[in-house]
Design a protein around this motif. Structure first.
Motif, PDB file in Angstrom:
ATOM      1  N   GLU A  14      15.975  44.666  -3.257  1.00 27.78           N
ATOM      2  CA  GLU A  14      15.051  45.109  -3.197  1.00 27.78           C
ATOM      3  C   GLU A  14      14.645  45.730  -4.817  1.00 27.78           C
ATOM      4  O   GLU A  14      14.042  46.719  -5.378  1.00 27.78           O
ATOM      5  N   TYR A  28      14.899  54.530   2.326  1.00 27.42           N
ATOM      6  CA  TYR A  28      16.520  54.295   1.957  1.00 27.42           C
ATOM      7  C   TYR A  28      16.418  54.444   0.154  1.00 27.42           C
ATOM      8  O   TYR A  28      16.918  55.444  -0.349  1.00 27.42           O
ATOM      9  N   LEU A  29      16.027  53.178  -0.294  1.00 27.45           N
ATOM     10  CA  LEU A  29      17.133  53.026  -1.154  1.00 27.45           C
ATOM     11  C   LEU A  29      15.259  53.766  -1.861  1.00 27.45           C
ATOM     12  O   LEU A  29      16.128  54.454  -3.360  1.00 27.45           O
ATOM     13  N   VAL A  35       9.350  44.740 -11.291  1.00 27.40           N
ATOM     14  CA  VAL A  35       8.033  45.385 -11.632  1.00 27.40           C
ATOM     15  C   VAL A  35       8.133  46.191 -12.256  1.00 27.40           C
ATOM     16  O   VAL A  35       6.824  46.423 -12.573  1.00 27.40           O
ATOM     17  N   TYR A  72       6.555  49.722  -6.327  1.00 28.50           N
ATOM     18  CA  TYR A  72       7.489  49.194  -5.719  1.00 28.50           C
ATOM     19  C   TYR A  72       6.906  48.954  -4.043  1.00 28.50           C
ATOM     20  O   TYR A  72       7.109  47.939  -3.857  1.00 28.50           O
ATOM     21  N   ASP A  84      23.743  46.465   3.866  1.00 31.26           N
ATOM     22  CA  ASP A  84      22.600  45.774   2.966  1.00 31.26           C
ATOM     23  C   ASP A  84      23.810  44.869   1.361  1.00 31.26           C
ATOM     24  O   ASP A  84      22.530  43.890   0.182  1.00 31.26           O
ATOM     25  N   THR A  95      19.083  54.594 -12.036  1.00 36.45           N
ATOM     26  CA  THR A  95      18.997  54.129 -10.963  1.00 36.45           C
ATOM     27  C   THR A  95      19.838  52.824 -10.193  1.00 36.45           C
ATOM     28  O   THR A  95      20.597  53.069  -9.007  1.00 36.45           O
ATOM     29  N   ASP A 106      25.495  54.299  -4.492  1.00 35.81           N
ATOM     30  CA  ASP A 106      25.278  55.075  -3.061  1.00 35.81           C
ATOM     31  C   ASP A 106      25.869  54.121  -2.307  1.00 35.81           C
ATOM     32  O   ASP A 106      26.167  54.858  -0.756  1.00 35.81           O
ATOM     33  N   ARG A 149      16.939  57.866  -1.934  1.00 34.14           N
ATOM     34  CA  ARG A 149      17.938  57.677  -2.750  1.00 34.14           C
ATOM     35  C   ARG A 149      18.001  57.735  -4.630  1.00 34.14           C
ATOM     36  O   ARG A 149      18.293  58.267  -5.373  1.00 34.14           O
ATOM     37  N   THR A 150      16.847  57.308  -5.073  1.00 35.29           N
ATOM     38  CA  THR A 150      16.448  57.294  -5.915  1.00 35.29           C
ATOM     39  C   THR A 150      16.188  57.787  -6.493  1.00 35.29           C
ATOM     40  O   THR A 150      17.020  58.647  -7.545  1.00 35.29           O
ATOM     41  N   SER A 153       3.883  46.598   1.177  1.00 35.65           N
ATOM     42  CA  SER A 153       4.319  45.734   0.236  1.00 35.65           C
ATOM     43  C   SER A 153       5.992  45.315   0.932  1.00 35.65           C
ATOM     44  O   SER A 153       6.444  44.279   0.197  1.00 35.65           O
ATOM     45  N   VAL A 154       6.383  46.183   1.509  1.00 34.98           N
ATOM     46  CA  VAL A 154       8.009  45.925   1.057  1.00 34.98           C
ATOM     47  C   VAL A 154       8.314  45.207   3.077  1.00 34.98           C
ATOM     48  O   VAL A 154       7.505  45.125   3.628  1.00 34.98           O
ATOM     49  N   THR A 155       9.218  44.693   3.089  1.00 33.65           N
ATOM     50  CA  THR A 155       9.631  44.103   3.659  1.00 33.65           C
ATOM     51  C   THR A 155      10.530  44.913   5.392  1.00 33.65           C
ATOM     52  O   THR A 155      10.014  45.242   6.431  1.00 33.65           O
ATOM     53  N   ARG A 177      25.307  51.468   2.801  1.00 33.42           N
ATOM     54  CA  ARG A 177      24.790  51.177   2.929  1.00 33.42           C
ATOM     55  C   ARG A 177      25.815  49.739   2.175  1.00 33.42           C
ATOM     56  O   ARG A 177      25.316  48.069   2.231  1.00 33.42           O
ATOM     57  N   ASP A 237      13.617  49.932   7.045  1.00 29.63           N
ATOM     58  CA  ASP A 237      14.079  50.591   6.095  1.00 29.63           C
ATOM     59  C   ASP A 237      15.027  50.984   5.072  1.00 29.63           C
ATOM     60  O   ASP A 237      15.417  51.858   4.843  1.00 29.63           O
ATOM     61  N   LEU A 238      14.567  49.518   5.196  1.00 28.89           N
ATOM     62  CA  LEU A 238      15.934  49.483   3.460  1.00 28.89           C
ATOM     63  C   LEU A 238      15.118  50.432   2.614  1.00 28.89           C
ATOM     64  O   LEU A 238      15.379  51.095   1.131  1.00 28.89           O
ATOM     65  N   ALA A 239      13.482  50.053   2.048  1.00 32.32           N
ATOM     66  CA  ALA A 239      12.880  50.800   1.454  1.00 32.32           C
ATOM     67  C   ALA A 239      12.921  52.030   1.350  1.00 32.32           C
ATOM     68  O   ALA A 239      13.076  53.062   0.644  1.00 32.32           O
ATOM     69  N   ARG A 241      13.945  43.461  -7.686  1.00 32.94           N
ATOM     70  CA  ARG A 241      12.547  43.655  -7.308  1.00 32.94           C
ATOM     71  C   ARG A 241      11.279  45.251  -7.472  1.00 32.94           C
ATOM     72  O   ARG A 241      10.616  45.013  -8.342  1.00 32.94           O
ATOM     73  N   MET A 242      12.122  46.151  -7.516  1.00 28.39           N
ATOM     74  CA  MET A 242      11.660  47.347  -7.755  1.00 28.39           C
ATOM     75  C   MET A 242      12.089  47.414  -9.413  1.00 28.39           C
ATOM     76  O   MET A 242      10.763  48.196 -10.427  1.00 28.39           O
ATOM     77  N   THR A 287      23.433  54.314 -10.207  1.00 28.35           N
ATOM     78  CA  THR A 287      23.593  54.990  -8.576  1.00 28.35           C
ATOM     79  C   THR A 287      23.247  54.706  -7.964  1.00 28.35           C
ATOM     80  O   THR A 287      23.830  55.238  -6.378  1.00 28.35           O
ATOM     81  N   ALA A 288      22.310  53.319  -7.786  1.00 28.40           N
ATOM     82  CA  ALA A 288      21.547  52.727  -6.170  1.00 28.40           C
ATOM     83  C   ALA A 288      22.414  52.035  -5.354  1.00 28.40           C
ATOM     84  O   ALA A 288      23.676  52.116  -4.243  1.00 28.40           O
TER      85      ALA A 288
END
Lengths: 237, 237
Positions: free
Chosen positions: B212, A183-184, B219, A220, B203, B188, B195, A187-188, A174-176, B200, A179-181, B215-216, B191-192
């Motif tokens: 993003e 990465y996130l 939720v 997420y 972004d 999170t 990083d 990394r997380t 459900s992410v838009t 990035r 690419d960003l997702a 949202r993460m 660090t995110a």
DNA sequence: GTATAACATGAGCAATAGCTCGTATTAGTG
DNA sequence: CACTAATACGAGCTATTGCTCATGTTATAC
């Protein structure tokens, strides 16, 4: 053994690391007899032990040689410079991480996303619990090694694996911005697990952290809570 | 100015940082006249510029003094050792972060959780975009300063603020182990964002990453997706 | 003006680091 | 055994760094 490349040219260069760094990060010379292979192991072990015990500060080539029970000369016969020692240490560590990751993404198709995510995270936890102190020193106390392209290459390969996995399941996500997702998420997981080694070792070992992380990432990505909630551990097993 | 403590004793200790580190991390002597206050700023500026340009490698006291246009002697009149220079630089950076955080958590009671989470994340992003390169060098290239209790104190204060905020809304949260959740969330985000400064930047600047991340986190904490989904930006505004 | 404290200078000390190179030892081969 | 290549040794060179201290300069108080 792992010595991919070898034998970089030796710029005659005296004195302590001058303007332009020495040059290679890989072993200078391939050990040919068992004797020297053992020496190399001895040196690497000593290096690891020194890093763990005294941090990067204590990490001097003389000290490493002494602890290994060999002479500096021998050390420099197989490692062109201090950095290459660290390089080999890191390469080994990273190889371990990558092996596990590959195994999991390989058969991700047949399992629910949540399971794969969880497996990946648990694998990361497992890998980080191998000699955690060394891992910590290596990645946060060691000055960033110049032009360590293999590191980026490694990260790229990992990201790529995750990408393939997620793209195959694109419709379930459900992410838009995928690419960003990616990465996130990568990394997380990496940083959270890594940080937890030093600050939340108990939760790492107990699996509680992996549990929470999995939940966070899965929700997420998919937009809905994973099946299990109340019963902290999966019924099966 | 920020010199909380001052004037640590000066252990007569010659040569390059021996076994036991010098001793203080705070300025040695409080500058009294405008002239010297200016000198201190000059030194700190030079230090920052050198760190940004050449990394921790290039960061030597002689070089800092030279770049600042003062003599090493002057430098050591206000900073008992190299570490204290870094200390002051970090203190200033961190103070900035903390100011923003305090302001947001202060009036979090009247707003939905999602809004506060988002505000906190955006604040973090904002802070990280101030001299990002310096920030990066400071927190990942600088060898971990021994006994930097103020750093832990800072992290503790931040965590505490988040804890108070979340505990007040306990009933709205769907996490089981609040303590672990707080840890996970704060780490999170920190660090995110950190990083992302290096990997990035776009972004980060566009706000996509903050979006993003918010949202993460939201939720994860509340168990339900934040109101907005399709329209990427909030309608109001 | 003079005395005193604050501030500034920079040559240079002591320590240590990375690394070399001439030499000694061992392994392998015939 | 003799001969060569691989391996091991370690004293020590050179560069560099953090930091000091004796000395000079500027501001402030009286």
């Amino acid at each position: 053994m792992l010595y991919e490349q070898m034998l970089r040219f030796t710029t005659r260069n005296s004195g302590r690391m001058a303007k332009a760094k020495k040059s290679g990060v890989s072993p200078r010379k391939m050990p040919a007899q068992d004797r020297s292979r053992a020496t190399v192991e001895l040196i690497l072990d000593a290096a690891a032990r020194i890093l763990v015990k005294g941090g990067y500060n204590a990490f001097t080539t003389n000290r490493v040689a002494e602890r290994a029970g060999v002479s500096v000369g021998s050390l420099y016969q197989y490692f062109p410079n201090k950095e290459s020692l660290l390089g080999e240490l890191m390469r080994r560590h990273v190889a371990e991480l990558e092996r596990g990751l590959a195994a999991i993404t390989a058969d991700a198709a047949k399992r629910p996303i949540a399971d794969t995510v969880r497996a990946l995270i648990e694998e990361s936890v497992r890998a980080h619990l191998i000699d955690p102190e060394l891992h910590r020193v290596l990645s946060e106390e060691v000055p960033h090694l110049g032009s360590l392209d293999w590191r980026h290459a490694y990260e790229a390969r990992c990201t790529q694996r995750v990408r393939e996995f997620l793209e195959a399941r694109r419709s379930e996500l459900s992410v838009t911005d995928l690419d960003l997702a990616i990465y996130l998420v990568t990394r997380t997981v990496e940083t959270a697990v890594h940080d937890a080694v030093g600050h939340r070792a108990e939760d790492l070992r107990s699996g509680a952290l992996a549990e929470e992380l999995s939940r966070m990432i899965t929700v997420y990505l998919t937009g809905k809570a994973p099946a299990v909630r109340r019963p902290l551990k999966v019924a099966a097993e």
